[in-house]
Design an enzyme around this catalytic site. Sequence first.
Site, mmCIF file in Angstrom:
data_model
loop_
_atom_site.group_PDB
_atom_site.id
_atom_site.type_symbol
_atom_site.label_atom_id
_atom_site.label_comp_id
_atom_site.label_asym_id
_atom_site.label_seq_id
_atom_site.Cartn_x
_atom_site.Cartn_y
_atom_site.Cartn_z
ATOM 1 N N ASN A 144 30.741 38.722 29.678
ATOM 2 C CA ASN A 144 31.366 38.261 30.915
ATOM 3 C C ASN A 144 30.641 38.971 32.057
ATOM 4 O O ASN A 144 30.897 40.141 32.336
ATOM 5 C CB ASN A 144 32.860 38.611 30.895
ATOM 6 N N ARG A 176 31.169 33.795 29.293
ATOM 7 C CA ARG A 176 32.244 33.242 30.099
ATOM 8 C C ARG A 176 31.617 32.591 31.335
ATOM 9 O O ARG A 176 30.825 33.215 32.044
ATOM 10 C CB ARG A 176 33.186 34.362 30.537
ATOM 11 N N HIS A 198 41.660 30.481 34.317
ATOM 12 C CA HIS A 198 42.324 31.269 33.259
ATOM 13 C C HIS A 198 42.550 30.406 32.017
ATOM 14 O O HIS A 198 43.435 30.697 31.208
ATOM 15 C CB HIS A 198 43.700 31.806 33.714
ATOM 16 N N HIS A 217 50.177 33.503 33.365
ATOM 17 C CA HIS A 217 49.149 34.549 33.306
ATOM 18 C C HIS A 217 49.298 35.362 34.588
ATOM 19 O O HIS A 217 48.905 34.917 35.666
ATOM 20 C CB HIS A 217 47.754 33.912 33.206
ATOM 21 N N GLY A 259 48.167 38.628 36.127
ATOM 22 C CA GLY A 259 47.300 39.819 36.130
ATOM 23 C C GLY A 259 47.014 40.135 37.579
ATOM 24 O O GLY A 259 47.889 39.984 38.425
ATOM 25 N N ARG A 280 45.153 37.758 46.522
ATOM 26 C CA ARG A 280 45.034 36.370 47.009
ATOM 27 C C ARG A 280 46.405 35.821 47.392
ATOM 28 O O ARG A 280 47.400 36.114 46.726
ATOM 29 C CB ARG A 280 44.428 35.468 45.920
ATOM 30 N N ARG A 324 52.371 48.467 39.172
ATOM 31 C CA ARG A 324 52.924 49.769 38.770
ATOM 32 C C ARG A 324 53.347 50.555 39.999
ATOM 33 O O ARG A 324 54.461 51.086 40.057
ATOM 34 C CB ARG A 324 51.886 50.581 37.975
ATOM 35 N N VAL A 327 50.404 42.224 34.263
ATOM 36 C CA VAL A 327 51.785 42.283 34.746
ATOM 37 C C VAL A 327 52.725 41.622 33.733
ATOM 38 O O VAL A 327 53.764 42.190 33.360
ATOM 39 C CB VAL A 327 51.919 41.575 36.123
ATOM 40 N N GLY A 328 52.367 40.433 33.278
ATOM 41 C CA GLY A 328 53.232 39.678 32.363
ATOM 42 C C GLY A 328 53.531 40.441 31.082
ATOM 43 O O GLY A 328 54.643 40.402 30.562
ATOM 44 N N GLU A 329 52.524 41.191 30.584
ATOM 45 C CA GLU A 329 52.709 41.913 29.322
ATOM 46 C C GLU A 329 53.449 43.228 29.507
ATOM 47 O O GLU A 329 54.119 43.700 28.593
ATOM 48 C CB GLU A 329 51.337 42.214 28.689
ATOM 49 N N ASN A 330 53.280 43.831 30.699
ATOM 50 C CA ASN A 330 53.773 45.206 30.868
ATOM 51 C C ASN A 330 54.953 45.410 31.804
ATOM 52 O O ASN A 330 55.606 46.445 31.744
ATOM 53 C CB ASN A 330 52.626 46.100 31.380
ATOM 54 N N GLU A 367 41.311 36.992 25.619
ATOM 55 C CA GLU A 367 40.363 35.963 26.036
ATOM 56 C C GLU A 367 39.067 36.010 25.241
ATOM 57 O O GLU A 367 38.491 34.971 24.910
ATOM 58 C CB GLU A 367 40.085 36.099 27.544
HETATM 59 P P1 AMP Z 1 44.780 42.111 34.522
HETATM 60 O O1 AMP Z 1 44.118 41.358 35.630
HETATM 61 O O2 AMP Z 1 45.362 41.235 33.476
HETATM 62 O O3 AMP Z 1 43.917 43.222 33.968
HETATM 63 O O4 AMP Z 1 46.056 42.847 35.187
HETATM 64 C C1 AMP Z 1 45.879 43.898 36.100
HETATM 65 C C2 AMP Z 1 47.194 44.185 36.788
HETATM 66 O O5 AMP Z 1 48.241 44.373 35.833
HETATM 67 C C3 AMP Z 1 47.174 45.483 37.593
HETATM 68 O O6 AMP Z 1 46.688 45.277 38.887
HETATM 69 C C4 AMP Z 1 48.631 45.873 37.607
HETATM 70 O O7 AMP Z 1 49.247 45.259 38.730
HETATM 71 C C5 AMP Z 1 49.229 45.231 36.374
HETATM 72 N N1 AMP Z 1 49.634 46.210 35.350
HETATM 73 C C6 AMP Z 1 48.875 46.807 34.424
HETATM 74 N N2 AMP Z 1 49.617 47.661 33.665
HETATM 75 C C7 AMP Z 1 50.881 47.583 34.140
HETATM 76 C C8 AMP Z 1 52.124 48.215 33.802
HETATM 77 N N3 AMP Z 1 52.206 49.092 32.804
HETATM 78 N N4 AMP Z 1 53.214 47.874 34.522
HETATM 79 C C9 AMP Z 1 53.142 46.981 35.527
HETATM 80 N N5 AMP Z 1 51.999 46.357 35.886
HETATM 81 C C10 AMP Z 1 50.895 46.645 35.221
#
Ligand code: AMP
Length: 394
Positions: A7, A90, A179, A207, A209, A240, A283, A330-333, A383
């Site tokens: 990527n 990618r 995505h 999604h 992030g 954005r 976070r 964000v969605g996962e955590n 991905e």
């Molecule tokens: P990604 O683009 O999928 O890598 O997501 C990055 C974003 O996920 C970061 O800018 C954070 O806002 C969010 N993130 C990562 N870890 C956590 C966490 N433990 N709790 C809340 N948000 C998180």
Amino acid sequence: MKTLILNAGSSSIKYKLFEMSNEQVLAEGLVERIGEAVGKIRHIVGDKETLIEEHFADHRVGLDRVANLLVDRNLGVIKSSKEVTKVVHRVVHGGDKFVAPALLNQKVIDAIKENISLAPLHNPPNLLGIEVSLTIFKEAVQIGVFDTAFHQTMDEDAYSYALPKELVAKHKIRRYGFHGTSHSYVAKRSAEILGKDLSKCNLITLHLGNGCSAAAIQRGKSIDTSMGLTPLEGLVMGTRCGDLDPAIPFFLSKEEGISIEEVDKILNKQSGLKGLCGSNDLRDIALKCEKGDSLSRRALDIYVRRIKKYIGSYIAVIGPVDAIVFTAGVGENSAIVREMVCAKLDHLGIEIDKSLNEQKGKSARMVQTVNSKVKILVVPTNEELEMARLSEEI
Ligand code: AMP
């Protein structure tokens, strides 16, 4: 068979090497700050992480270094780079030409070049990665996987903007969506978890992030998505803005006396959560909310409200939904984001279980109550694995 996933960004190259017989990750890493005085590689093999700092003049030097690392006596995982039989790249924008991965011959490379105007920040570095890889992994099959491909199943109703048809045709203006590899991976994984055939699943995949997008998946196919011609449309993201009154850019340009390029920068880099409260990291925002910071709370409310609106509109177009799926950083955590998104949606059959939702975990899980008609899934995206799997299909 070893497959290398690449990527390439404007000053970075992310890589992951898979042994495809068992889908094991042999090595992965990230080259950063290409072109700067001191570049960096984070190279990971199993539990061992190595940090390398040196100058990488350009992408060729960076990728050459990765190829050397992969065969390095101490840090490597293969004997010769000839063991890499496939390199999968990618590519962000495939326009309306690519509905699936494609073998990177000259015709395909030319088609990616034709799409540069649609993704001026992404396609050029993607192409650079391809160019360099063709000279380094000479004997490998090279394949492009497109972020837009998964959404090519959208109908004209879904992908059309209400603009003059001559201009639309001339400039290929339409919703493409992005995505795609992530939405595709989590949709397949969700079907497995639900114990249903994907072709029978109706899903809303979120999604969330740094970039954020939603997809409406009906009977396994994407029929609508929140990102459009570019990744700027739709949900509120890290930096954005997402959906706007289209008159705002003209208003800003006129009132601030700034160029359209400056407005573009504001909407892409200084808006979203960052514009609203100064931080694009959920976070930090969640922590500040806990401490009673009203600006952060307002930003989170705006972010969540937009997601809710997309869920409502997608239920209206896809009909009964099997699951809402949360993925990406964000969605996962972020339990708080999932809880706020699902709050007060019980009239739509969506009910989140607070304590299940708050349990931390790295694996895919369900977090709805026993009464919830709609399942709520947290599915870590992958991905690179999806790219490797998709590349097996051609
Ligand atoms: P990604 O683009 O999928 O890598 O997501 C990055 C974003 O996920 C970061 O800018 C954070 O806002 C969010 N993130 C990562 N870890 C956590 C966490 N433990 N709790 C809340 N948000 C998180």
